[in-house]
Design a protein around this motif. Sequence first.
Motif, PDB file in Angstrom:
ATOM      1  N   ASP A  52       0.822  -1.215   0.000  1.00 44.33           N
ATOM      2  CA  ASP A  52       0.000   0.000   0.000  1.00 44.33           C
ATOM      3  C   ASP A  52       0.856   1.265   0.000  1.00 44.33           C
ATOM      4  N   PHE A  53       2.148   1.129   0.301  1.00 43.05           N
ATOM      5  CA  PHE A  53       3.024   2.293   0.405  1.00 43.05           C
ATOM      6  C   PHE A  53       4.267   2.097  -0.461  1.00 43.05           C
ATOM      7  N   SER A  54       4.762   3.188  -1.011  1.00 40.64           N
ATOM      8  CA  SER A  54       6.073   3.130  -1.656  1.00 40.64           C
ATOM      9  C   SER A  54       7.138   3.192  -0.563  1.00 40.64           C
ATOM     10  N   VAL A  55       8.356   2.814  -0.912  1.00 36.25           N
ATOM     11  CA  VAL A  55       9.435   2.861   0.075  1.00 36.25           C
ATOM     12  C   VAL A  55       9.713   4.309   0.489  1.00 36.25           C
ATOM     13  N   GLU A  56       9.543   5.243  -0.445  1.00 28.20           N
ATOM     14  CA  GLU A  56       9.733   6.661  -0.112  1.00 28.20           C
ATOM     15  C   GLU A  56       8.712   7.109   0.936  1.00 28.20           C
ATOM     16  N   GLN A  57       7.482   6.594   0.853  1.00 24.56           N
ATOM     17  CA  GLN A  57       6.472   6.928   1.850  1.00 24.56           C
ATOM     18  C   GLN A  57       6.819   6.314   3.206  1.00 24.56           C
ATOM     19  N   ILE A  58       7.324   5.088   3.193  1.00 24.18           N
ATOM     20  CA  ILE A  58       7.766   4.454   4.432  1.00 24.18           C
ATOM     21  C   ILE A  58       8.903   5.261   5.052  1.00 24.18           C
ATOM     22  N   LYS A  59       9.824   5.684   4.205  1.00 22.15           N
ATOM     23  CA  LYS A  59      10.982   6.455   4.656  1.00 22.15           C
ATOM     24  C   LYS A  59      10.564   7.794   5.265  1.00 22.15           C
ATOM     25  N   GLY A  60       9.504   8.378   4.732  1.00 20.79           N
ATOM     26  CA  GLY A  60       9.042   9.680   5.214  1.00 20.79           C
ATOM     27  C   GLY A  60       8.182   9.612   6.457  1.00 20.79           C
ATOM     28  N   ASN A  61       7.837   8.410   6.897  1.00 17.09           N
ATOM     29  CA  ASN A  61       7.016   8.243   8.091  1.00 17.09           C
ATOM     30  C   ASN A  61       7.895   7.662   9.203  1.00 17.09           C
ATOM     31  N   LYS A  62       8.087   8.410  10.269  1.00 21.27           N
ATOM     32  CA  LYS A  62       9.010   8.003  11.336  1.00 21.27           C
ATOM     33  C   LYS A  62       8.653   6.638  11.913  1.00 21.27           C
ATOM     34  N   LYS A  63       7.377   6.407  12.170  1.00 19.12           N
ATOM     35  CA  LYS A  63       6.942   5.145  12.757  1.00 19.12           C
ATOM     36  C   LYS A  63       7.223   3.975  11.825  1.00 19.12           C
ATOM     37  N   TYR A  64       6.815   4.102  10.556  1.00 19.73           N
ATOM     38  CA  TYR A  64       7.023   3.020   9.595  1.00 19.73           C
ATOM     39  C   TYR A  64       8.509   2.796   9.337  1.00 19.73           C
ATOM     40  N   SER A  65       9.260   3.896   9.268  1.00 15.71           N
ATOM     41  CA  SER A  65      10.693   3.793   8.988  1.00 15.71           C
ATOM     42  C   SER A  65      11.429   3.035  10.083  1.00 15.71           C
ATOM     43  N   GLU A  66      11.002   3.223  11.324  1.00 15.22           N
ATOM     44  CA  GLU A  66      11.639   2.516  12.442  1.00 15.22           C
ATOM     45  C   GLU A  66      11.309   1.024  12.432  1.00 15.22           C
ATOM     46  N   LEU A  67      10.122   0.676  11.952  1.00 11.15           N
ATOM     47  CA  LEU A  67       9.709  -0.721  11.924  1.00 11.15           C
ATOM     48  C   LEU A  67      10.241  -1.476  10.710  1.00 11.15           C
ATOM     49  N   SER A  68      10.408  -0.778   9.606  1.00 10.59           N
ATOM     50  CA  SER A  68      10.737  -1.429   8.339  1.00 10.59           C
ATOM     51  C   SER A  68      12.225  -1.323   8.006  1.00 10.59           C
ATOM     52  N   MET A  69      12.713  -2.331   7.274  1.00  2.00           N
ATOM     53  CA  MET A  69      14.078  -2.300   6.738  1.00  2.00           C
ATOM     54  C   MET A  69      14.088  -1.966   5.250  1.00  2.00           C
ATOM     55  N   LEU A  70      12.904  -1.882   4.632  1.00  2.00           N
ATOM     56  CA  LEU A  70      12.847  -1.688   3.187  1.00  2.00           C
ATOM     57  C   LEU A  70      13.484  -0.375   2.748  1.00  2.00           C
ATOM     58  N   ASP A  71      13.295   0.691   3.527  1.00  3.66           N
ATOM     59  CA  ASP A  71      13.876   1.981   3.151  1.00  3.66           C
ATOM     60  C   ASP A  71      15.401   1.935   3.217  1.00  3.66           C
ATOM     61  N   ASP A  72      15.954   1.239   4.221  1.00  2.78           N
ATOM     62  CA  ASP A  72      17.411   1.093   4.313  1.00  2.78           C
ATOM     63  C   ASP A  72      17.954   0.281   3.143  1.00  2.78           C
ATOM     64  N   LEU A  73      17.271  -0.812   2.832  1.00  2.00           N
ATOM     65  CA  LEU A  73      17.727  -1.690   1.748  1.00  2.00           C
ATOM     66  C   LEU A  73      17.636  -0.990   0.397  1.00  2.00           C
ATOM     67  N   TRP A  74      16.560  -0.215   0.203  1.00  2.87           N
ATOM     68  CA  TRP A  74      16.395   0.496  -1.073  1.00  2.87           C
ATOM     69  C   TRP A  74      17.461   1.579  -1.236  1.00  2.87           C
ATOM     70  N   ASP A  75      17.766   2.316  -0.158  1.00  2.00           N
ATOM     71  CA  ASP A  75      18.831   3.322  -0.213  1.00  2.00           C
ATOM     72  C   ASP A  75      20.164   2.668  -0.580  1.00  2.00           C
ATOM     73  N   LEU A  76      20.431   1.532   0.033  1.00  2.00           N
ATOM     74  CA  LEU A  76      21.688   0.827  -0.208  1.00  2.00           C
ATOM     75  C   LEU A  76      21.762   0.309  -1.645  1.00  2.00           C
ATOM     76  N   ALA A  77      20.690  -0.333  -2.108  1.00  2.00           N
ATOM     77  CA  ALA A  77      20.666  -0.871  -3.473  1.00  2.00           C
ATOM     78  C   ALA A  77      20.748   0.235  -4.510  1.00  2.00           C
ATOM     79  N   THR A  78      20.075   1.354  -4.249  1.00  2.00           N
ATOM     80  CA  THR A  78      20.117   2.490  -5.182  1.00  2.00           C
ATOM     81  C   THR A  78      21.533   3.027  -5.313  1.00  2.00           C
ATOM     82  N   TYR A  79      22.228   3.145  -4.196  1.00  2.00           N
ATOM     83  CA  TYR A  79      23.618   3.628  -4.228  1.00  2.00           C
ATOM     84  C   TYR A  79      24.510   2.640  -4.981  1.00  2.00           C
ATOM     85  N   ILE A  80      24.350   1.361  -4.716  1.00  2.00           N
ATOM     86  CA  ILE A  80      25.167   0.342  -5.380  1.00  2.00           C
ATOM     87  C   ILE A  80      24.923   0.359  -6.884  1.00  2.00           C
TER      88      ILE A  80
END
Length: 275
Positions: free
Chosen positions: A162-190
């Motif tokens: 229901d959410f994009s990773v950018e939306q998860i990243k922009g929500n403090k609560k979701y960002s703390e619970l999820s690893m998807l935003d960290d993984l996407w940042d890492l994969a994007t850089y790589i």
Amino acid sequence: MKKINYKKLVIVVAWFFAITGIALSLSFVNKQEKNITISSLNISITNPDGMSFLDETDIQNFFNTRNERLLNNQYKNLNIPALEKSLNSHPAVANAEISADLNGELKIMVEQRKPVLRIINQDGESYYIDSKSKLMPLSENYTARVIVATGDLFEPFARRNDFSVEQIKGNKKYSELSMLDDLWDLATYINKDTILSALIHQINVTSKKEIELFPSIGNHKILFGPATNIAEKFNKLKIFYKEGLNKTNSWNNYTQINLKYKNIIVGTRNSSNTK
């Protein structure tokens, strides 16, 4: 008595007839369009990086399963905006545009989504994250050769879709619970770095929510720690590979390379290697 300006009158009359002519022409064309019978389909699919999740048959079957008859149907019977909206809901489609010409050709232009990371969670469920940070299901037609993320990942597709990773990243609560935003940042850089994209093929998440990387060369793993200071850590890694391993030809002499500490790299040697 006011003198008539015949020159101005002629211009006004000319404009009147011109506008009337255009309106009649548009009306004629509009009537022609409505009576057009679709005799052919022109399907164009943009596949980024040669990834072929879709072909022309898939597009035709997509509409057939929805009982949308395109060929041999009159243009006036087709709801083009609805067809576009329907096609844009396809899990492999980033954008779709549909139009018809006076020759009876229906043009379907499709831009395919581009996965950049594959997630495999603890339950064995697998899905992609695309270049626009949206979750994307796997395809029966094609498996994308992208970085794979495994390990201590809950992250079910149904609850994250229901959410994009950018939306998860922009929500403090979701960002703390999820690893998807960290993984996407890492994969994007790589993926933006030609050296790293050729080197790193797997990301693993530990029980402490720290990240390990597995390169395609050598028998070691890279302890990355949390997904912070990404550029600094990768710069250290590239220096270590260039100045350390390449010069000594010791790609298999280490079991792990630790990038977690600031300004230093800690390498653990393979005890079975006597060199």
